[in-house]
Scaffold this active site. Structure first.
Site, PDB file in Angstrom:
ATOM      1  N   GLU A 186       0.841  -1.207   0.000  1.00 12.98           N
ATOM      2  CA  GLU A 186       0.000   0.000   0.000  1.00 12.98           C
ATOM      3  C   GLU A 186       0.871   1.251   0.000  1.00 12.98           C
ATOM      4  O   GLU A 186       0.856   2.049   0.939  1.00 12.98           O
ATOM      5  CB  GLU A 186      -0.964  -0.070   1.179  1.00 12.98           C
ATOM      6  CG  GLU A 186      -1.914  -1.254   1.018  1.00 12.98           C
ATOM      7  CD  GLU A 186      -2.969  -1.366   2.112  1.00 12.98           C
ATOM      8  OE1 GLU A 186      -2.900  -0.609   3.095  1.00 12.98           O
ATOM      9  OE2 GLU A 186      -3.856  -2.221   1.974  1.00 12.98           O
TER      10      GLU A 186
ATOM     11  N   ASN B 153       2.710   2.450   7.456  1.00 17.04           N
ATOM     12  CA  ASN B 153       1.602   1.514   7.283  1.00 17.04           C
ATOM     13  C   ASN B 153       1.413   0.752   8.590  1.00 17.04           C
ATOM     14  O   ASN B 153       2.341   0.669   9.401  1.00 17.04           O
ATOM     15  CB  ASN B 153       1.893   0.544   6.127  1.00 17.04           C
ATOM     16  CG  ASN B 153       0.631  -0.131   5.646  1.00 17.04           C
ATOM     17  OD1 ASN B 153       0.115  -1.035   6.271  1.00 17.04           O
ATOM     18  ND2 ASN B 153       0.112   0.337   4.534  1.00 17.04           N
TER      19      ASN B 153
ATOM     20  N   HIS C 252     -18.651  -9.031   5.027  1.00 16.00           N
ATOM     21  CA  HIS C 252     -17.306  -8.532   5.316  1.00 16.00           C
ATOM     22  C   HIS C 252     -16.665  -9.358   6.416  1.00 16.00           C
ATOM     23  O   HIS C 252     -17.242  -9.530   7.492  1.00 16.00           O
ATOM     24  CB  HIS C 252     -17.362  -7.054   5.755  1.00 16.00           C
ATOM     25  CG  HIS C 252     -16.002  -6.472   5.985  1.00 16.00           C
ATOM     26  ND1 HIS C 252     -15.643  -5.805   7.121  1.00 16.00           N
ATOM     27  CD2 HIS C 252     -14.897  -6.486   5.200  1.00 16.00           C
ATOM     28  CE1 HIS C 252     -14.379  -5.419   7.032  1.00 16.00           C
ATOM     29  NE2 HIS C 252     -13.902  -5.819   5.873  1.00 16.00           N
ATOM     30  N   HIS C 253     -15.479  -9.892   6.116  1.00 15.12           N
ATOM     31  CA  HIS C 253     -14.672 -10.596   7.115  1.00 15.12           C
ATOM     32  C   HIS C 253     -13.347  -9.880   7.261  1.00 15.12           C
ATOM     33  O   HIS C 253     -12.427 -10.115   6.464  1.00 15.12           O
ATOM     34  CB  HIS C 253     -14.367 -12.041   6.678  1.00 15.12           C
ATOM     35  CG  HIS C 253     -15.545 -12.946   6.661  1.00 15.12           C
ATOM     36  ND1 HIS C 253     -15.511 -14.177   6.047  1.00 15.12           N
ATOM     37  CD2 HIS C 253     -16.790 -12.830   7.189  1.00 15.12           C
ATOM     38  CE1 HIS C 253     -16.693 -14.775   6.194  1.00 15.12           C
ATOM     39  NE2 HIS C 253     -17.490 -13.967   6.871  1.00 15.12           N
ATOM     40  N   GLU C 254     -13.230  -9.020   8.219  1.00 14.99           N
ATOM     41  CA  GLU C 254     -11.899  -8.507   8.555  1.00 14.99           C
ATOM     42  C   GLU C 254     -11.279  -9.536   9.486  1.00 14.99           C
ATOM     43  O   GLU C 254     -11.885  -9.912  10.489  1.00 14.99           O
ATOM     44  CB  GLU C 254     -12.008  -7.137   9.230  1.00 14.99           C
ATOM     45  CG  GLU C 254     -10.691  -6.591   9.760  1.00 14.99           C
ATOM     46  CD  GLU C 254      -9.591  -6.522   8.702  1.00 14.99           C
ATOM     47  OE1 GLU C 254      -9.766  -5.812   7.713  1.00 14.99           O
ATOM     48  OE2 GLU C 254      -8.550  -7.204   8.872  1.00 14.99           O
TER      49      GLU C 254
ATOM     50  N   HIS D 246      -8.675  -8.139   0.606  1.00 13.33           N
ATOM     51  CA  HIS D 246      -7.827  -6.962   0.820  1.00 13.33           C
ATOM     52  C   HIS D 246      -6.602  -7.345   1.653  1.00 13.33           C
ATOM     53  O   HIS D 246      -6.690  -8.250   2.500  1.00 13.33           O
ATOM     54  CB  HIS D 246      -8.610  -5.875   1.552  1.00 13.33           C
ATOM     55  CG  HIS D 246      -9.490  -5.083   0.637  1.00 13.33           C
ATOM     56  ND1 HIS D 246      -9.595  -3.720   0.700  1.00 13.33           N
ATOM     57  CD2 HIS D 246     -10.296  -5.467  -0.380  1.00 13.33           C
ATOM     58  CE1 HIS D 246     -10.442  -3.293  -0.228  1.00 13.33           C
ATOM     59  NE2 HIS D 246     -10.884  -4.337  -0.905  1.00 13.33           N
ATOM     60  N   GLU D 247      -5.528  -6.653   1.411  1.00 12.36           N
ATOM     61  CA  GLU D 247      -4.233  -6.865   2.097  1.00 12.36           C
ATOM     62  C   GLU D 247      -3.651  -8.256   1.859  1.00 12.36           C
ATOM     63  O   GLU D 247      -2.633  -8.616   2.441  1.00 12.36           O
ATOM     64  CB  GLU D 247      -4.322  -6.604   3.624  1.00 12.36           C
ATOM     65  CG  GLU D 247      -4.582  -5.168   3.986  1.00 12.36           C
ATOM     66  CD  GLU D 247      -6.068  -4.855   4.043  1.00 12.36           C
ATOM     67  OE1 GLU D 247      -6.845  -5.741   4.413  1.00 12.36           O
ATOM     68  OE2 GLU D 247      -6.450  -3.731   3.678  1.00 12.36           O
TER      69      GLU D 247
ATOM     70  N   GLU E 168      -7.518  -6.207  -3.297  1.00 12.97           N
ATOM     71  CA  GLU E 168      -7.021  -4.830  -3.155  1.00 12.97           C
ATOM     72  C   GLU E 168      -5.520  -4.912  -3.436  1.00 12.97           C
ATOM     73  O   GLU E 168      -5.104  -4.735  -4.567  1.00 12.97           O
ATOM     74  CB  GLU E 168      -7.316  -4.306  -1.754  1.00 12.97           C
ATOM     75  CG  GLU E 168      -6.848  -2.883  -1.555  1.00 12.97           C
ATOM     76  CD  GLU E 168      -6.750  -2.548  -0.088  1.00 12.97           C
ATOM     77  OE1 GLU E 168      -6.174  -3.342   0.678  1.00 12.97           O
ATOM     78  OE2 GLU E 168      -7.249  -1.478   0.294  1.00 12.97           O
TER      79      GLU E 168
ATOM     80  N   GLU F 132      -8.862   4.231  -0.396  1.00 18.80           N
ATOM     81  CA  GLU F 132      -8.893   4.555   1.036  1.00 18.80           C
ATOM     82  C   GLU F 132      -7.784   5.528   1.426  1.00 18.80           C
ATOM     83  O   GLU F 132      -7.964   6.362   2.314  1.00 18.80           O
ATOM     84  CB  GLU F 132      -8.817   3.275   1.878  1.00 18.80           C
ATOM     85  CG  GLU F 132      -7.563   2.462   1.674  1.00 18.80           C
ATOM     86  CD  GLU F 132      -7.594   1.119   2.416  1.00 18.80           C
ATOM     87  OE1 GLU F 132      -8.646   0.763   2.951  1.00 18.80           O
ATOM     88  OE2 GLU F 132      -6.554   0.435   2.453  1.00 18.80           O
TER      89      GLU F 132
HETATM   90  C1  NOJ Z   1      -8.553  -2.149   5.110  1.00 17.19           C
HETATM   91  C2  NOJ Z   1      -9.346  -2.304   3.865  1.00 17.19           C
HETATM   92  O1  NOJ Z   1      -8.595  -1.961   2.727  1.00 17.19           O
HETATM   93  C3  NOJ Z   1     -10.575  -1.457   3.993  1.00 17.19           C
HETATM   94  O2  NOJ Z   1     -11.301  -1.483   2.797  1.00 17.19           O
HETATM   95  C4  NOJ Z   1     -11.390  -1.938   5.152  1.00 17.19           C
HETATM   96  O3  NOJ Z   1     -12.478  -1.088   5.319  1.00 17.19           O
HETATM   97  C5  NOJ Z   1     -10.569  -1.937   6.447  1.00 17.19           C
HETATM   98  N1  NOJ Z   1      -9.348  -2.624   6.229  1.00 17.19           N
HETATM   99  C6  NOJ Z   1     -11.306  -2.596   7.592  1.00 17.19           C
HETATM  100  O4  NOJ Z   1     -11.520  -3.934   7.308  1.00 17.19           O
HETATM  101 CA    CA Z   2      -6.130  -1.886   2.535  1.00 12.23          CA
END
Ligand code: NOJ
Ligand code: CA
Length: 713
Positions: free
Chosen positions: A171, A193, A413-415, A483-484, A502, A508
């Site tokens: 990123e 970061n 959404h799964h963070e 993402h990530e 992503e 973002e």
């Molecule tokens: C980073 C992600 O790129 C973003 O899209 C997301 O909202 C946040 N993490 C939280 O999960």
């Molecule tokens: Ca991100």
């Protein structure tokens, strides 16, 4: 059409010659690969129209506690193959892809250890792919990589568009410099970061884009990163030689392999026309065909989200400010006081559903719907989310029914907070929960340092986790947007339920202080070489302090540039990322986002120069609709295009959304005009683009009654 031709095998039984060489040309004859076994060391070269692309570069691998696979080789066998097929991707920039290459398969024997190694080269018209293969053999069953030592020797001090080599994040904004300047610029290139591990003053990431002084565009990346660690490139800046640098695991090892097995493909895309880099399909062609037999459930989609309001700090993911730390096993949210800023409330979600339904969007993402966000990152917390329990103010059933009644699909959404072990522990239940509640697509995320501690985002073990999550999702018929996670390497061909990643600096960052205005003119040459990006475009309000007075970020882009991104940043998953109220304010411009397609029959790369501009036209899949996008770098520019991609002898209506003359990403981003013209495939356009600006065009066949009063272009 499918044709496989194997030329007669040539057998060489341990011929001890000092230098053994072979050459091979690409199908169109413009690229030439040279292979040499020089005193037992394998090397290769590549030229394009006679110009050097790769100077003599060594090949091989160093093993842990075992003799290396770097030298002492003899030629054992050589095979030449030709291959030509056309295949149809499930989604893509075009509906048919040609996979046409000449192949050379070199079998090497290391007599001192009685071990074998195959180096397989595939030469396409647009570049080279090669990989190491380890055939089944008694003296090489299991082995640990100390380092892969693949060289890419450059023929000069090229211009490069690079981000810092890092085991944990991509990123970053791109830095444009000569190769010799990387060392001096590295410190300033490593911006902050949440998780980052850079490793060398001259280490960079792939896909790396370069331009030579004699006008060649060279792109280095990898394809089919499966069960292997991610490759970075380390530059010997005295000799301008890049060498592969794999991502280590927690104890410093770079990969655990067994025979039979292989490395990912190393790719060199090359042309003297930057547009051909964008048109290259090498990365997909070097991946296996789809393993998903019935792909009818994989659908490109346009979505909105209860998201930008959290990213900008207008609202929060978490529900309460009462606790500094929470324990998911014992927490009772019914005793907690809501902080009044939680974004994922039933009422707010319904507001988005209404807007998404009214404007024809397919899906709605909601983040912060599930318990655990109070202390979700930075704490190396193992059991951070359970992925199935909603916050008390998010009525999952009511929302599910409401969304269904309005024809909007909810996106899960799964963070994971990079707690990979925890995620795998919950994965089946979490996916089943999705299916039980009508969710068919998922955004996952890996923010922070990886758990287990010491692992990196791009090491073999974690690469295998991302792959496991995709393959398991396919069992449940779930589409994944990770993402990530590691940057893609064309694996979306084999597993098309990986509809986006992503894995780069997305929109973002415009709310985290801003990105360079020309960032979006570089991403298609770098990050997008491996696959689609969930870039999340469509921001109409550039002044973030208007959403959150405590956030002074500015979106370095004009509104017209935001529209163009739907065409220039290819993805079968596209978000309209801004808030409904901002779209209502510019409802005429919003029309483009509503209209634009997300899946394509064909793409035409009309103008391109990395860091400066690019203009792409695409025909919507199965429809008589065309869309054009132009994004522009730091300086204003006149873009000149012809409409010869349209069918001849027909009349079309083009709606052109452009920067106004006085537009500028910094001080006048919302100055745009919308004009309609009659066009044919003979029409030409000379169009102004502002700094950080661009334009977008939608084109439909002209219905006679609608053409009255329209001027011809
Ligand atoms: C980073 C992600 O790129 C973003 O899209 C997301 O909202 C946040 N993490 C939280 O999960
Ligand atoms: Ca991100």
């Amino acid at each position: 059409m499918r044709l496989r031709l194997t030329l007669p095998f040539l057998f060489f039984l341990f011929i001890p010659v000092l230098v053994w060489s072979q050459t091979m040309k690409s199908p169109n004859g413009l690229l030439e690969l040279g292979f040499e076994l020089n005193q037992g060391v394998p090397t290769y070269t590549l030229t394009y129209k006679g110009k050097p692309v790769i100077l003599p570069s060594k090949l091989g691998l160093e093993l842990k506690n075992k003799p290396s696979l770097l030298d002492g080789f003899e030629i054992f066998e050589l095979k030449h193959n030709n291959f030509d097929e056309i295949w149809a991707p499930v989604w893509g920039e075009e509906s048919q892809i040609r996979n046409h290459y000449h192949e050379m398969e070199i079998h090497l024997e290391q007599p001192s250890t009685s071990r074998n190694l195959i180096i397989r080269f595939r030469l396409f018209d647009d570049g080279l792919g090669f990989r190491y293969e380890f055939p089944a053999q008694s003296n090489l069953a299991h082995f640990v990589l100390k380092e892969e030592r693949t060289q890419f020797a450059m023929a000069g001090d090229h211009l490069a568009f690079w981000i810092a080599g890092d085991y944990d994040t991509q990123e970053y904004d791109y830095t444009e410099s000569r190769l010799s300047e990387i060392r001096g610029l590295m410190e300033s290139a490593i911006t902050g970061n949440i998780s980052q591990t850079s490793f060398s003053p001259t280490g960079v990431q792939t896909a790396l884009m370069m331009k030579t002084d004699d006008g060649l565009y060279i792109n280095l990346h990898e394809a089919a990163l499966i069960n292997y660690s991610t490759m970075h490139l380390n530059l010997d800046d005295k000799n301008m030689i890049f060498e592969s640098w794999l991502t280590p695991d927690a104890i410093g090892d770079k990969g655990y392999l067994q025979a039979p097995g292989q490395s990912p493909w190393r790719t060199v895309i090359v042309s003297d026309d930057a547009r051909e880099i964008l048109a290259s399909r090498i990365t997909y062609n070097l991946n296996e065909p789809s393993k998903i037999k019935d792909s009818s459930w994989i659908k490109p989609m346009k979505y909105m989200g209860v998201w930008w309001e959290m990213i900008t700090g207008k609202s929060t993911w978490h529900y309460t400010d009462d606790y500094a730390a929470i324990d998911l096993n014992s927490i009772d949210y019914s005793n907690a006081r809501p902080n009044g800023k939680h974004g994922a409330t039933t009422a707010n979600v319904k507001r988005y559903i209404d807007f998404a339904a009214e404007h024809g969007f397919d899906g709605l993402l909601v983040e912060g719907w599930n318990v655990g966000w109070e202390d979700w990152f930075g704490n190396f917390k193992d059991y951070v989310f359970d992925f199935v329990t909603p916050y008390p103010d998010f009525d999952l059933v009511e929302i599910r029914q409401y969304a269904k009644s309005k024809g909007v699909e909810m996106i899960m959404h799964h963070e994971t907070s990079a707690s990979v072990r925890n995620y795998e522990r919950h994965l089946d239940l979490a996916y089943q929960f999705m299916k039980d509640n009508g969710y068919n697509s998922l955004k996952s995320g890996y923010v922070g340092y990886i758990l287990p501690i010491g692992e990196n985002h791009y090491s073999q073990w974690i690469v295998n986790h991302y792959q496991y999550a995709i393959e398991k999702a396919a069992d449940y018929q779930i589409m994944v947007n990770a993402h990530e996670a590691v940057r893609p390497t064309g694996v979306g061909r084999t597993w098309p339920n990986l509809i986006a990643n992503e894995s780069a600096r997305g929109t973002e960052y415009q709310a985290f202080g801003g990105s360079k205005p020309n960032h979006v003119t570089i991403l298609p040459f770098t990050r997008l070489i491996g696959g689609p990006m969930d870039y999340t475009p469509g921001i109409f309000e550039m002044d973030i302090s208007k959403l959150n007075p405590e956030n002074n970020s500015w979106v370095n882009s004009t509104l017209a540039n935001q529209l163009a991104l739907y065409v220039t940043m290819y993805s079968p998953l596209q978000m309209a990322a801004d808030l409904p109220e901002h779209y209502e304010k510019f409802i005429d411009a919003f029309q483009f986002i509503k209209d634009v397609a997300v899946d394509w029959d064909k793409s035409w790369y009309l103008e391109a120069e990395p860091g400066k501009y690019l203009t792409i036209a695409r025909k919507a899949k199965g429809k008589k609709e065309w869309y054009v996008g132009n994004v522009n770098g730091n300086e204003s520019r006149l873009s000149n295009i012809t409409f010869d991609f349209l069918e001849p002898n027909k009349s079309y209506i083009a709606t052109i959304y452009t920067d106004a003359k006085e537009a500028h990403y910094r001080n006048n981003p919302q100055a745009y005009t919308i004009k309609r013209f009659l066009v044919s495939n003979k029409s030409k356009l000379s169009q102004f683009s502002a700094p950080g600006g661009g334009y977008a065009i939608s084109i439909t066949e002209a219905d006679k009654s609608a053409t009255k009063g329209l001027r011809k272009l």
